[in-house]
Design a protein around this motif. Structure first.
Motif, mmCIF file in Angstrom:
data_model
loop_
_atom_site.group_PDB
_atom_site.id
_atom_site.type_symbol
_atom_site.label_atom_id
_atom_site.label_comp_id
_atom_site.label_asym_id
_atom_site.label_seq_id
_atom_site.Cartn_x
_atom_site.Cartn_y
_atom_site.Cartn_z
ATOM 1 N N ASP A 51 19.639 -4.927 9.016
ATOM 2 C CA ASP A 51 19.098 -3.995 10.006
ATOM 3 C C ASP A 51 19.380 -4.397 11.444
ATOM 4 O O ASP A 51 19.361 -3.553 12.337
ATOM 5 N N GLU A 75 10.843 -5.653 7.491
ATOM 6 C CA GLU A 75 9.787 -4.746 7.935
ATOM 7 C C GLU A 75 10.110 -3.985 9.216
ATOM 8 O O GLU A 75 9.328 -3.136 9.635
ATOM 9 N N GLU A 76 11.245 -4.270 9.852
ATOM 10 C CA GLU A 76 11.566 -3.638 11.128
ATOM 11 C C GLU A 76 12.184 -2.261 10.892
ATOM 12 O O GLU A 76 13.402 -2.075 10.923
ATOM 13 N N ASP A 77 11.319 -1.277 10.650
ATOM 14 C CA ASP A 77 11.785 0.053 10.268
ATOM 15 C C ASP A 77 12.668 0.700 11.331
ATOM 16 O O ASP A 77 13.681 1.320 11.007
ATOM 17 N N SER A 78 12.297 0.561 12.600
ATOM 18 C CA SER A 78 13.071 1.239 13.642
ATOM 19 C C SER A 78 14.473 0.650 13.747
ATOM 20 O O SER A 78 15.454 1.387 13.916
ATOM 21 N N GLU A 81 16.440 1.943 10.647
ATOM 22 C CA GLU A 81 16.812 3.353 10.764
ATOM 23 C C GLU A 81 17.943 3.545 11.770
ATOM 24 O O GLU A 81 18.857 4.348 11.555
ATOM 25 N N ARG A 98 13.557 -1.723 1.833
ATOM 26 C CA ARG A 98 12.563 -2.506 2.571
ATOM 27 C C ARG A 98 11.844 -3.462 1.631
ATOM 28 O O ARG A 98 11.264 -3.043 0.625
#
Length: 286
Positions: A51, A75-78, A81, A98
């Motif tokens: 990511d 856990e760093e979704d932004s 994405e 994730r």
């Protein structure tokens, strides 16, 4: 994006790992610098820690070269994405996975989901890592020691074990280790130990898989501007990060990812058990 490589970084700090690329200034340079040539056309790659940082640079570069990419992240979704969007902007496909590679069951599920989405796996990049500086060996708690090894060593083992039954002749495994495996680091004794373990893992696994024509190599970066840096060190040390290297500056993720691409592609078809050293000119043994 301007392709500038600053000699010094502004002092900054983040309060948790693995850190967020969105919060870094200047932003790390991840964008590939050259047009693709189809070196991974029709391949599928799994990239842990894909990511951000080196993993993001690998994800986008591999996509430019024709690969579809499964991006594993904690856990760093932004960040994840944003990386997936950049993979898709290269005309490829991404799936986001994730979870914690320190969990064997998660690694197995990630491989199952990748196969369900893409139908095959050709390249594994073991890249996710964590580090927690301590000034003295006695400051390393049992919990920190176990967690660092669980992510940096167990995670590589678990993910490789899950992928291995699905790899065919010509597949490639690329492990991210570190310059600290070769010259050590007094503040990162446990982290450096895990990186040394990955060098041995790479060399041993390459011999075990040679008969199957599956190549295993590694990349040992020096000081690279990734989220792990402001998430690990205080602002003052971040401001000095990388300046002691012979080239006088920290490296950028898009200066490391081409090493992973080379080892993942048929360009390196006669290499296995080897380590590349994008480290700004530091001379290390091995």
């Amino acid at each position: 994006m301007p392709d500038e490589r600053p000699e010094r970084l502004p002092p900054q700090q983040q309060d948790h790992q693995p850190g967020s690329e969105d919060e870094m200034f200047p932003a790390p340079l991840y964008q590939p610098r050259f047009p693709g040539s189809g070196r991974l056309r029709d391949k599928v790659a799994i990239i842990s820690g894909g990511d951000s940082g080196i993993g993001r640079a690998c994800s986008v570069l591999f996509a430019r070269e024709g690969a579809r990419v499964a991006i594993i992240y904690l856990e760093e979704d932004s960040d994840a994405e944003a990386t997936a969007e950049r993979v898709e902007a290269e005309g490829s496909e991404a799936v986001l996975l994730r979870g914690d590679i320190g969990s064997k069951s998660f690694c197995e599920d990630a491989v199952t989901e990748t196969l369900a989405r893409f139908g095959r796996i050709d390249v594994l990049v073991n890249n996710a890592a964590e580090q927690h500086p301590q000034e003295d060996l006695t400051g390393i708690s049992p919990e920190q020691l176990e967690q660092t090894f669980r992510t940096n060593v167990f995670g590589y083992f678990y993910l490789t074990q899950a992928v291995l039954p699905h790899l065919e002749a010509g597949a490639s495994i690329v492990n991210t280790t570190s310059v600290t495996a070769y010259r050590g680091s007094p503040e990162l004794i446990d982290y450096s130990s895990t990186r040394g373990a990955i060098v041995a893992f790479t060399r041993s696994l390459s011999q075990a898989l040679a008969e199957r024509q599956i190549r295993v190599n590694a990349v040992a970066p020096g000081p690279i501007w990734t989220p792990l840096i402001p998430a690990s060190f205080d602002a003052g040390k971040v401001g000095e990060f990388g300046t002691s290297q012979p080239l006088g500056r920290p490296g950028q993720p898009n200066e490391v990812a081409p090493c992973h691409l080379f080892l993942a592609s048929d360009d390196s078809s006669y290499m296995t058990g080897q380590v590349l050293h994008p480290n700004g000119g530091e001379i290390v043994g091995g």
